[in-house]
Design a protein around this motif. Structure first.
Motif, PDB file in Angstrom:
ATOM      1  N   TYR A  34      48.733  22.314 -14.716  1.00 16.57           N
ATOM      2  CA  TYR A  34      48.834  23.675 -14.173  1.00 16.57           C
ATOM      3  C   TYR A  34      47.651  24.473 -14.690  1.00 16.57           C
ATOM      4  O   TYR A  34      47.779  25.216 -15.673  1.00 16.57           O
ATOM      5  CB  TYR A  34      50.136  24.334 -14.625  1.00 16.57           C
TER       6      TYR A  34
ATOM      7  N   PRO B  35      57.330  29.971 -17.099  1.00 19.62           N
ATOM      8  CA  PRO B  35      55.965  29.457 -16.979  1.00 19.62           C
ATOM      9  C   PRO B  35      55.182  30.429 -16.097  1.00 19.62           C
ATOM     10  O   PRO B  35      55.720  30.965 -15.119  1.00 19.62           O
ATOM     11  CB  PRO B  35      56.153  28.111 -16.263  1.00 19.62           C
ATOM     12  N   LEU B  36      53.929  30.662 -16.427  1.00 22.57           N
ATOM     13  CA  LEU B  36      53.155  31.676 -15.699  1.00 22.57           C
ATOM     14  C   LEU B  36      53.163  31.429 -14.194  1.00 22.57           C
ATOM     15  O   LEU B  36      53.218  32.371 -13.400  1.00 22.57           O
ATOM     16  CB  LEU B  36      51.714  31.708 -16.196  1.00 22.57           C
ATOM     17  N   SER B  37      53.152  30.147 -13.804  1.00 27.21           N
ATOM     18  CA  SER B  37      53.063  29.878 -12.362  1.00 27.21           C
ATOM     19  C   SER B  37      54.397  30.108 -11.656  1.00 27.21           C
ATOM     20  O   SER B  37      54.470  30.070 -10.435  1.00 27.21           O
ATOM     21  CB  SER B  37      52.557  28.452 -12.116  1.00 27.21           C
TER      22      SER B  37
ATOM     23  N   ARG C   6      39.392  22.792 -17.211  1.00 24.18           N
ATOM     24  CA  ARG C   6      39.980  23.338 -18.423  1.00 24.18           C
ATOM     25  C   ARG C   6      39.599  22.473 -19.626  1.00 24.18           C
ATOM     26  O   ARG C   6      39.060  21.375 -19.469  1.00 24.18           O
ATOM     27  CB  ARG C   6      41.525  23.399 -18.330  1.00 24.18           C
TER      28      ARG C   6
ATOM     29  N   ARG D 233      57.300  24.810 -20.701  1.00 18.12           N
ATOM     30  CA  ARG D 233      55.898  25.242 -20.611  1.00 18.12           C
ATOM     31  C   ARG D 233      55.828  26.737 -20.950  1.00 18.12           C
ATOM     32  O   ARG D 233      55.218  27.513 -20.239  1.00 18.12           O
ATOM     33  CB  ARG D 233      55.337  25.002 -19.211  1.00 18.12           C
TER      34      ARG D 233
ATOM     35  N   THR E  90      44.110  35.477 -15.412  1.00 18.44           N
ATOM     36  CA  THR E  90      43.245  34.290 -15.410  1.00 18.44           C
ATOM     37  C   THR E  90      41.779  34.708 -15.498  1.00 18.44           C
ATOM     38  O   THR E  90      41.009  34.146 -16.284  1.00 18.44           O
ATOM     39  CB  THR E  90      43.495  33.461 -14.138  1.00 18.44           C
TER      40      THR E  90
ATOM     41  N   ARG F 179      41.019  35.992 -19.050  1.00 21.46           N
ATOM     42  CA  ARG F 179      40.955  34.940 -20.071  1.00 21.46           C
ATOM     43  C   ARG F 179      39.716  34.082 -19.867  1.00 21.46           C
ATOM     44  O   ARG F 179      39.104  33.618 -20.819  1.00 21.46           O
ATOM     45  CB  ARG F 179      42.218  34.083 -20.056  1.00 21.46           C
TER      46      ARG F 179
ATOM     47  N   ARG G 206      49.074  22.884 -24.344  1.00 18.43           N
ATOM     48  CA  ARG G 206      48.249  24.004 -23.903  1.00 18.43           C
ATOM     49  C   ARG G 206      46.855  23.534 -23.514  1.00 18.43           C
ATOM     50  O   ARG G 206      46.301  22.604 -24.097  1.00 18.43           O
ATOM     51  CB  ARG G 206      48.096  25.027 -25.029  1.00 18.43           C
TER      52      ARG G 206
ATOM     53  N   GLU H 114      46.253  27.105 -13.694  1.00 18.08           N
ATOM     54  CA  GLU H 114      46.396  28.559 -13.670  1.00 18.08           C
ATOM     55  C   GLU H 114      47.259  29.056 -14.829  1.00 18.08           C
ATOM     56  O   GLU H 114      47.208  30.231 -15.174  1.00 18.08           O
ATOM     57  CB  GLU H 114      46.955  29.016 -12.317  1.00 18.08           C
ATOM     58  N   GLU H 115      48.072  28.183 -15.392  1.00 14.52           N
ATOM     59  CA  GLU H 115      48.839  28.627 -16.565  1.00 14.52           C
ATOM     60  C   GLU H 115      48.378  27.914 -17.832  1.00 14.52           C
ATOM     61  O   GLU H 115      49.015  28.031 -18.883  1.00 14.52           O
ATOM     62  CB  GLU H 115      50.348  28.457 -16.353  1.00 14.52           C
ATOM     63  N   ASP H 116      47.286  27.182 -17.728  1.00 14.57           N
ATOM     64  CA  ASP H 116      46.717  26.507 -18.899  1.00 14.57           C
ATOM     65  C   ASP H 116      47.718  25.593 -19.590  1.00 14.57           C
ATOM     66  O   ASP H 116      47.891  25.636 -20.811  1.00 14.57           O
ATOM     67  CB  ASP H 116      46.152  27.542 -19.898  1.00 14.57           C
TER      68      ASP H 116
ATOM     69  N   GLY I  65      62.454  26.679 -15.101  1.00 13.24           N
ATOM     70  CA  GLY I  65      61.902  26.170 -16.355  1.00 13.24           C
ATOM     71  C   GLY I  65      61.684  27.255 -17.396  1.00 13.24           C
ATOM     72  O   GLY I  65      60.899  27.076 -18.331  1.00 13.24           O
TER      73      GLY I  65
END
Lengths: 469, 469
Positions: free
Chosen positions: B101, A350-352, B127, B182, A238, A241, B212, B103-105, A418
């Motif tokens: 989200y 998902p990243l989270s 964002r 996602r 994070t 980016r 996104r 943190e994961e955009d 997910g």
């Protein structure tokens, strides 16, 4: 195994000018040695019209087709091991760069061009071909598009589908889809390009592609950083980016076991750290002229250290050190192969959800098979190669009976969060069952309806993606 | 016009809890006033299950469905003017941000959320929602995805499809496609997301989307630059992309006639130049913290001036000046409307063909209808809005008989150069004939096969994209 009818069919194709040969063993093997083809013929068309001829002949005779690119697929999509023996159709002779337009950042390729060749053609024109992966010297563009390949540059440039502007393909009735548009915008009906990309040769054979090129990053900075855990790695991503935006061109996670296994199988490889870290990130910033990625990287490293996200690390000080870092990363799959995985997974989350999965999975897996877990992958894309190995000294045999259960468990945990059970390798033949089990029912029904509509005789890569009927 | 059967069908839906009303006039109009709906009913489902109920009822009764988003489409895709009167299904009540989200955009949206609302939700989380266009206060995400909308941010972030990670949709049999992934990477079967995006409601109703998000550019620099001709504009774009890479977030071309027409229709608007230029570029650089886009812009301006690509220009010195620049650009379509186009086109071309088209077209058009040509558009995407107007003082009437011939000519020239007759607006009802004429035959056959397979009764947006059978 070859019948007179097979021979007669091959002879008929040859009479139309198509090169047809008995399939050499290389066409019947795949890198993981799970699927084994049966002796048959391979057709080697020299152009799109010949591909069309071949498909029309197969459609008329009800002969199945096994499309074949570079043979590097990891899920058996390129090797037919069940059902009637198909005709293999390899596009290796269609290997021309048809045109390159540096001023518009596009290249038009035969599907049989390898990824490396496309990179070289772009480089010769001062541009960057944005696709890159370990098997790129063998992998061909058509196969890459068929499976929508990922690789090392996804974070910055996207999957192969994201850098494809248009395709030419032969559909299951032999008709030629002329879709080689070099356009950023084209809203004229259903996007068959995206439908064919990722359909793994089950809806047609991609014969050509118009692909995007990019400016070559003028400057690159590469760093290997030690992080406490995957949560810190995501916080670091994070930060990167936020501060460096699209300049972040790689963000790879590597777990401790990979360092151990590299020492075991590749003792000559230059280890980036004396003390093997529990978790490390290999990251890269690439920028145009005028910016200084090394300065950005050093500042990010310092700030991340201050913030407690990074405890150690090195910014590459030379091209050699950069190459060493990447050589280490790119040798990990080979180290994995030499040790021999009990179960391997190409998952995305998902990243989270990613840190939660990595925290939860080891205990659950240990309850089934207490091996060593090696986790590496494209963290920036949420994509992990999450593999289980025997404990050092053990053989795989002691575990293999539980391999399937381990994969089921991993996929169940991933889907519950997910995620996907196939991030970048595709379904092929290996994951047909997983797709039936985990796929959305409405999606599966629509896929079958589309397959039947476009390929009513089921001749295109039978048994891949969808089960044989 | 409403029959007892229509009323009974509406009553049956109402009994299932779905709000159904006689369609107010706004549902029967579209911005260009070409297509006119007929009185009927509009269903206003409150959630995806209700959409599914409505579609199932329509499928059972053979009633057509006119999906309806924000009503801002420019090709009549939202207004049924022929064939049996359909049930309008508007998703305006499905307007929740389901989850965000940062943190994961990613953000997960009901399809009825407007583009502006999505932007606001992203901004509140720090964002950027990457979609932006003139009609964004009314346009809804579902409609934007249905037509794969473009807009002002395509150069940097891509079309709407490029920033959509997953969709939820109701298919023509009423089944719910649960595809709200996602994930950056998910190679698990045919990409129905991309098939539905851009299908303009003819294969299903998109009810939700995972989209996104991006870091907000910390700093923005905006400039209006005068260029000699479109060839110089393209050379300038190449220079900008080489030097500033993805920081180039807008690159808009504007021809002289637009400056003239703005002076005519909007004399109060602040003109960027005292002497109207033949060709101008409005461009923007957006960067993260640490970079100085104004410095980059100034250096690029100077170098382009040295190289003879730019002869005059201004870098915005304040937020107000930046807003004035963009206000000017965004008012051009309204100026076009007030003057009244004889023929308007939403075309795209490969970048290397663009200057040739602009050089060739005026003379060919003048031979048919010697009006004024106003050309503006998203040059960075190869997308032009290329419109013909009466000479000052003339009325449209003198030209309108030749409108169709002009469009045919423009589209013929564009297609001959590998371009598209619909870059970002879609096919709708307006360009059904163009698609049949210019579309690849294999593509059209495959589209019809897919339409029939997924929507055998032809209930989804009948008459849009593909002709009524």
């Amino acid at each position: 195994m070859l019948t007179d009818a097979d021979q007669a069919f091959a002879d008929a194709l040859a009479l139309r000018g198509v090169t047809v040969k008995p399939a050499a063993p290389n066409y019947l093997e795949e890198p993981r040695d799970v699927y084994h083809g049966r002796p048959g013929f391979v057709a080697l068309p020299s152009d799109t019209d010949q591909v069309s001829e071949v498909v029309k002949a197969c459609a008329a005779a009800g002969v199945g087709i096994q499309p074949y690119g570079g043979g590097t697929g990891l899920v058996g999509g390129q090797v037919s091991s069940e059902g009637p023996v198909p005709l293999i159709v390899s596009l290796e002779r269609m290997n021309r760069v048809r045109a390159i337009y540096p001023e518009e950042d596009t290249i038009v390729l035969d599907a049989g061009v390898t990824v490396s060749e496309a990179q070289a053609a772009a480089e010769a024109a001062g541009r960057l071909f944005p696709v890159s992966y370990g098997s790129q010297d063998s992998a061909r563009i058509g196969g890459g598009l068929a499976v929508n390949s990922g690789g090392l540059n996804v974070l910055r440039y996207g999957m192969v589908r994201d850098v494809c502007l248009g395709i030419e393909a032969v559909l299951p009735d032999g008709s030629i889809l002329n879709g080689l548009k070099r356009l950023r915008k084209d809203n004229t009906g259903y996007d068959l390009r995206h439908l064919l990309i990722g359909s793994e040769g089950t809806l047609g054979i991609i014969t050509g592609a118009a692909m995007r090129l990019f400016p070559r990053p003028a400057q690159i900075a590469t760093a290997f950083l030690v992080v406490r855990d995957p949560g810190a790695a995501i916080a670091l991503l994070t930060l990167f980016r936020q501060r460096a935006g699209e300049a972040v061109s790689a963000f790879e996670l590597i777990s401790r076991t990979n360092f151990d296994m590299m020492a075991e199988t590749h003792p000559e490889a230059r280890q980036p750290f004396e003390t093997f870290p529990e978790w490390a990130i290999l990251t890269e910033l690439g920028t145009g002229p005028g910016a200084d990625p090394e300065e950005m990287m050093t500042a990010l490293f310092e700030d991340a250290f201050e913030a407690g996200l990074v405890s150690d690390g090195a910014v590459a000080q030379s091209g050699q050190q950069r190459a060493d870092f990447w050589h280490f990363r790119e040798t990990i799959p080979e180290a994995n192969r030499r040790i021999g995985a009990i179960a391997s997974h190409d998952i995305s989350l998902p990243l989270s959800e990613l840190a939660g999965f990595i925290a939860e999975a080891p205990e659950a897996i240990a309850a089934i098979a207490p091996g060593r877990i090696a986790c590496f992958g494209h963290l920036g894309d949420g994509n992990l190669h999450y593999n289980l190995f025997p404990q050092r000294g053990d053989t795989r045999d002691a575990y293999m009976a539980r391999s399937h259960d381990v994969s089921d468990l991993v996929h169940e945990m991933v889907v519950a969060r997910g995620g996907s059970f196939s991030a970048e390798h595709g379904v092929g033949r290996k994951k047909v069952g997983e797709l039936q089990r985990w796929g959305d029912p409405a999606k599966l029904a629509a896929m079958r309806a589309i397959k039947t509509a476009l390929d009513p005789k089921g001749i295109m890569n039978p048994g891949a993606v969808l089960p044989l009927l």
